[in-house]
Design a protein around this motif. Sequence first.
Motif, PDB file in Angstrom:
ATOM      1  N   LEU A 185     -11.359 -27.962 -83.651  1.00  0.00           N
ATOM      2  CA  LEU A 185     -10.482 -28.437 -82.654  1.00  0.00           C
ATOM      3  C   LEU A 185     -10.427 -30.191 -82.738  1.00  0.00           C
ATOM      4  N   LYS A 186     -11.368 -30.602 -83.030  1.00  0.00           N
ATOM      5  CA  LYS A 186     -11.495 -32.214 -83.229  1.00  0.00           C
ATOM      6  C   LYS A 186     -10.469 -32.538 -84.385  1.00  0.00           C
ATOM      7  N   ARG A 187     -10.608 -31.710 -85.519  1.00  0.00           N
ATOM      8  CA  ARG A 187      -9.790 -31.921 -86.558  1.00  0.00           C
ATOM      9  C   ARG A 187      -8.057 -32.005 -86.088  1.00  0.00           C
ATOM     10  N   TYR A 188      -7.692 -30.965 -85.477  1.00  0.00           N
ATOM     11  CA  TYR A 188      -6.467 -30.738 -84.956  1.00  0.00           C
ATOM     12  C   TYR A 188      -6.021 -31.947 -84.071  1.00  0.00           C
ATOM     13  N   ILE A 189      -6.816 -32.336 -83.109  1.00  0.00           N
ATOM     14  CA  ILE A 189      -6.379 -33.325 -82.257  1.00  0.00           C
ATOM     15  C   ILE A 189      -6.215 -34.767 -82.939  1.00  0.00           C
ATOM     16  N   LEU A 190      -7.256 -34.846 -83.845  1.00  0.00           N
ATOM     17  CA  LEU A 190      -7.194 -36.057 -84.700  1.00  0.00           C
ATOM     18  C   LEU A 190      -6.063 -36.143 -85.544  1.00  0.00           C
ATOM     19  N   ASP A 191      -5.417 -35.030 -85.983  1.00  0.00           N
ATOM     20  CA  ASP A 191      -4.603 -35.064 -87.176  1.00  0.00           C
ATOM     21  C   ASP A 191      -2.862 -35.042 -86.508  1.00  0.00           C
ATOM     22  N   TYR A 192      -3.004 -34.269 -85.432  1.00  0.00           N
ATOM     23  CA  TYR A 192      -1.707 -33.972 -84.712  1.00  0.00           C
ATOM     24  C   TYR A 192      -1.498 -34.774 -83.237  1.00  0.00           C
ATOM     25  N   LEU A 193      -2.417 -34.898 -82.567  1.00  0.00           N
ATOM     26  CA  LEU A 193      -2.145 -35.691 -81.409  1.00  0.00           C
ATOM     27  C   LEU A 193      -2.644 -37.220 -81.516  1.00  0.00           C
ATOM     28  N   ILE A 194      -3.273 -37.471 -82.352  1.00  0.00           N
ATOM     29  CA  ILE A 194      -3.679 -38.931 -82.528  1.00  0.00           C
ATOM     30  C   ILE A 194      -2.780 -39.454 -83.805  1.00  0.00           C
ATOM     31  N   LYS A 196      -0.660 -37.900 -85.640  1.00  0.00           N
ATOM     32  CA  LYS A 196       0.643 -37.410 -85.871  1.00  0.00           C
ATOM     33  C   LYS A 196       0.966 -37.293 -87.322  1.00  0.00           C
ATOM     34  N   ILE A 197       0.194 -36.582 -88.141  1.00  0.00           N
ATOM     35  CA  ILE A 197       0.473 -36.846 -89.540  1.00  0.00           C
ATOM     36  C   ILE A 197       1.679 -35.633 -89.835  1.00  0.00           C
ATOM     37  N   HIS A 198       2.233 -35.090 -88.897  1.00  0.00           N
ATOM     38  CA  HIS A 198       3.249 -33.963 -88.867  1.00  0.00           C
ATOM     39  C   HIS A 198       4.650 -34.759 -89.029  1.00  0.00           C
ATOM     40  N   ILE A 199       4.610 -35.792 -88.381  1.00  0.00           N
ATOM     41  CA  ILE A 199       5.878 -36.525 -87.909  1.00  0.00           C
ATOM     42  C   ILE A 199       6.270 -37.658 -89.287  1.00  0.00           C
ATOM     43  N   GLU A 200       7.248 -37.353 -89.920  1.00  0.00           N
ATOM     44  CA  GLU A 200       7.803 -38.400 -90.808  1.00  0.00           C
ATOM     45  C   GLU A 200       7.942 -39.445 -90.233  1.00  0.00           C
ATOM     46  N   ARG A 201       7.329 -40.677 -90.513  1.00  0.00           N
ATOM     47  CA  ARG A 201       7.539 -42.079 -89.716  1.00  0.00           C
ATOM     48  C   ARG A 201       7.042 -42.886 -90.779  1.00  0.00           C
ATOM     49  N   LYS A 202       7.336 -44.276 -90.603  1.00  0.00           N
ATOM     50  CA  LYS A 202       6.695 -45.360 -91.291  1.00  0.00           C
ATOM     51  C   LYS A 202       5.584 -45.777 -90.509  1.00  0.00           C
ATOM     52  N   TYR A 213      -4.474 -44.019 -93.206  1.00  0.00           N
ATOM     53  CA  TYR A 213      -3.816 -43.557 -92.213  1.00  0.00           C
ATOM     54  C   TYR A 213      -4.410 -42.193 -91.511  1.00  0.00           C
ATOM     55  N   PHE A 214      -5.466 -41.806 -92.172  1.00  0.00           N
ATOM     56  CA  PHE A 214      -6.177 -40.484 -91.756  1.00  0.00           C
ATOM     57  C   PHE A 214      -7.498 -40.703 -91.180  1.00  0.00           C
ATOM     58  N   THR A 215      -7.652 -40.115 -89.905  1.00  0.00           N
ATOM     59  CA  THR A 215      -8.915 -40.400 -89.115  1.00  0.00           C
ATOM     60  C   THR A 215      -9.983 -39.142 -89.634  1.00  0.00           C
ATOM     61  N   THR A 216     -11.013 -39.349 -89.847  1.00  0.00           N
ATOM     62  CA  THR A 216     -12.145 -38.332 -90.245  1.00  0.00           C
ATOM     63  C   THR A 216     -12.895 -37.914 -89.034  1.00  0.00           C
ATOM     64  N   LEU A 217     -13.467 -36.967 -89.066  1.00  0.00           N
ATOM     65  CA  LEU A 217     -14.197 -36.537 -87.604  1.00  0.00           C
ATOM     66  C   LEU A 217     -15.411 -37.528 -87.175  1.00  0.00           C
ATOM     67  N   ASP A 218     -15.910 -38.542 -87.978  1.00  0.00           N
ATOM     68  CA  ASP A 218     -16.945 -39.412 -87.545  1.00  0.00           C
ATOM     69  C   ASP A 218     -15.918 -40.871 -87.107  1.00  0.00           C
ATOM     70  N   GLY A 219     -14.514 -40.795 -87.238  1.00  0.00           N
ATOM     71  CA  GLY A 219     -13.662 -41.635 -86.883  1.00  0.00           C
ATOM     72  C   GLY A 219     -13.339 -42.698 -87.803  1.00  0.00           C
ATOM     73  N   THR A 220     -13.769 -42.468 -89.030  1.00  0.00           N
ATOM     74  CA  THR A 220     -13.385 -43.411 -90.090  1.00  0.00           C
ATOM     75  C   THR A 220     -12.077 -43.256 -90.783  1.00  0.00           C
ATOM     76  N   LYS A 221     -11.483 -44.419 -90.878  1.00  0.00           N
ATOM     77  CA  LYS A 221      -9.802 -44.169 -91.497  1.00  0.00           C
ATOM     78  C   LYS A 221      -9.922 -44.315 -93.005  1.00  0.00           C
ATOM     79  N   VAL A 222      -9.338 -43.270 -93.512  1.00  0.00           N
ATOM     80  CA  VAL A 222      -9.380 -43.013 -94.998  1.00  0.00           C
ATOM     81  C   VAL A 222      -7.803 -42.842 -95.552  1.00  0.00           C
ATOM     82  N   ARG A 223      -7.740 -42.950 -96.597  1.00  0.00           N
ATOM     83  CA  ARG A 223      -6.124 -43.131 -97.196  1.00  0.00           C
ATOM     84  C   ARG A 223      -5.327 -41.872 -97.422  1.00  0.00           C
ATOM     85  N   SER A 224      -6.236 -40.626 -97.604  1.00  0.00           N
ATOM     86  CA  SER A 224      -5.568 -39.339 -98.042  1.00  0.00           C
ATOM     87  C   SER A 224      -6.177 -38.178 -97.285  1.00  0.00           C
TER      88      SER A 224
END
Length: 718
Positions: A185-194, A196-202, A213-224
Motif C-alpha cells: 500500500l505504501k509503495r502504491y501511494i508513494l508511486d501513484y499519489l505522491i 505520480k510516476i504514471h503521468i508523463e510530465r517534465k 524522481y522515485f521515493t523509496t519506502l523509507d523516504g529516500t529519493k532514488v534515480r530509477s
Amino acid sequence: MKTEHTHLGNLNVNQREAVESSQKEVLVLAGAGSGKTKTLLQKIIYLIEEKNVSPSSILAVTFTKNAANEMVDRLILSADKSNAYKTLLSDKKLSKAKLDSERYNFQKQYKWIDSLTIRTFHSLCYSVMRTDGVNEFDNKFRIISDQKRDEEDELNRYVAPETVFEVVHKLLITHCSDTEYLLNLKRYILDYLIDKIHIERKFDPALVRDGRYFTTLDGTKVRSKSEQYIADWLYRHSIKYEYEPLLNVTDFYFHPDFYIPEANLYIEHVSDKSYSTRQKEEQFEKGKLLFVKTYEAMTKDSSLFNHTLDRIIKNRLPANYHKEIVLTYKEEFNGYFDDVRDFVGQVMRITDMIKVENIDLKLVADNAAADQHERVRSFYELAIPIVKLYNEYCVDKSYLDFNDLISRTITLFKNQPDIANKYNNKYHYILVDEFQDVNNLQVELVKLLLSDKSQLFCVGDDWQSIYGFRGSNVSYIIDFAKHFPASKIFKLNLNYRSTQHIVGASNEVISYNKYKVEKEIVASKKSEHKIVVYAGDNDDDNVLFCVETVRRLFAEGYSYDDVLFLYRRSKMFAPYFSRFRIEGMRVQGKTIHAAKGLEAKVVFIIGLTEGYGGFPDIWLEDRIFQVIKKANHDLLLEEERRLFYVAITRAKDKLFLITEKGNESSFLREIPDTFTVKTSATALPVTEKVVLCQNCYSQMENLWVVCPYCGFKPDNNL
C-alpha cells in the motif's frame, strides 16, 4: 360523485392519450416544461376516479424525497377546495418541519391520497426490508452512509453510528497489520499519489533533487524504478543502507549506488542509461572493497531479482543479524494520511460502482489483473480485499448502504417468491417519475414488481439525462421498447414554460446529440425577447454586465426569486457572489445539476467558455474506474450537451448566456443566430457612450430610433 381537479388543469391531446392508455407498459417521453409530473399525477386521478382503481394498489416511485413531497403537495392542492393548503405553501416563513407536519395532516384528511404509496426507490426498499426482509437480512438493520440526510427523512430512524468512510478506513488500518499488505500500500501511494510516476510530465527541478524522481519506502529519493526496488527490498528486510555515499579510494571521488554497512558491501546497479562502471570497478579492486553488480534485466522477473538480492546480500550479513521487521501503520504513513484518505475514497467509489453495475467482484478482480497498466493492477490488488472486508463487516453489523437496500430487496424477491407475490398482488399500477435517471438495479427492481396484472407507467426525458456519473443508464429510456417489449411510447412536445426563442435554441443544441429519441418540441409562449449572448473580455466585464442587468431587471419589477444563475462548477460563481454581496443583492445561484426541476423567469448561464474550467467540462475518469464501467468521450460530450439543454430550459422568459470574448464555448456555436442577440464589452474611447437596447440588450448606434433586432424604441435620455 366525481371531483373537478382544477389545480392540475386540463390535459392536451397527447397528455390525455397517455393518461387513458391501457397498454401494459407505457413511456411518456416528456420534453422540458411539457407537464410530465402533471401527466403522471393526472394518471393517478384518472385511475381512481374513472377506472375505480383502489388507491392502495397504486405505487408511484421517484428519486428524491423533495420530488415525492411535491407529488403529494400537488395532489392535496387538487383536492383542497378551501385553498388553505395553497396559502400554506406560499408562506415563505414556514419552516420545513412545520410544512412536513401540515402536509401529513392534510394528507390524512384525504383518504384516497393517504392510501397511495408515493416513495423514493430507497424508501420503498427500506420499507420492504423492514417489513418482509427477515429471511434475507436482519430486519433490524441500520443505514450506513456518508451522505447528509434530511432530519425528517424516515431513513434516519435507524442510522449506523459510523459512516462508510470510517468503516473502510478502519478496515484498511486493521489489514495493514499484514506487513506485506502495508508495504505494498505504501509503495502504491508513494508511486501513484505522491510521485505520480504514471503521468508523463517534465519533473519540476525545484521539487526533485539531482534527478532523483522515485521515493523509496523509507523516504529516500532514488534515480530509477529498479534502484527503488533494491532500496525497498532492503527496507522490507530491515537492512540498513546508504544511497550514493561519497567515496574516495585512491584516485578520485565517486558515488557507488548502495553501501550496506553490516555486510561491508557495495552494490553498483547497471541500467541501459548507466555510464560505464569500469573506472569505479578499478577503484573497488584497488581498495580491495567488496562489491557486486546488479542489472536492469534482472528486474523484469521479480522472483529472480528477489532471489539474487537474497543470495548476494543475506549471506554476507552477520549470523545474528535480526531479520524480523515490525512496522506500524501510524509510523509508515506519517505524513501521508491525506493520501491514504484519497485511496480510501477511491475504494469507496469502486465499491459503489460494483453494486450499481451489479458486477461480480471476482470478474472485477479478473479484469483488473488483465489490465495493461501496473498502476491499475496494483490498485485492485490492494482494493479488492478491503471491498470484501467491507461487505463482510456490513453483514456482520447488520448495515445496509443505499445500494444494498435495492440489491437486497431484489435478492429477497428472487429468493422468496411468496414475498414477491405479496407486492405483485398489492401494486397493480406502478408509476416511475424521471425515468431517464434509472440505473441497472432500479430497473431490475421495477421488473420484479411487475406481474401479469400490473401496468407500468413511466415518464421522463432522455434529453435531460445528466446523472451518468452516478450510474444512471440513459439506454433504458432511449431503448425502452427493448427493455419492455409490450410497451407504447407517447411524446409530449408542447413546452408550456419557455418562449419560442428559448425552446428553439434548446432544440438546436440537442440536435447535435446522436444517441437520443427524436422529438420536436414547440413553445406555447411567444415573446419578442431573444436570448442574449454577452462576451466580456474577462470575468470583471461579465460580472459588471450581470450586476447592471440584474439591477435593471429589479427596476422593471422582477424579484430576487425571479432570477436564477446557473453554472457547471461552483467555483465559477465565486466572483459573481462576491460582487453581488458588495452591491447588497441577494442572487439564486446553483449548479445545473442542482437546478434540475427548477424554473425561473430570468436565467443567467455563466462560465460558457471552452477548455479546462469551462463548459463543456468533459472529464474522462481515471482508468481505475474504467475497469468497472468503460467511458466514451463522445457519450460524455453528449451528457454535457444534455446538461446545457437542462440549463437553457430552466428559463421561462429571458435567458442570458455569459461567455468570454475569443474563448466562447463550442455549445454557443450550436445555437443559430436567429434565436440570439450578441453583445460584448467594447473597447471605445471613454468619451463615447455605449448604448444598449433596454429590451434585448443588443448594442445600438447613438442615432438609431428603433432597435433593429427587436423593434423596441429606446429612451433617448439614456
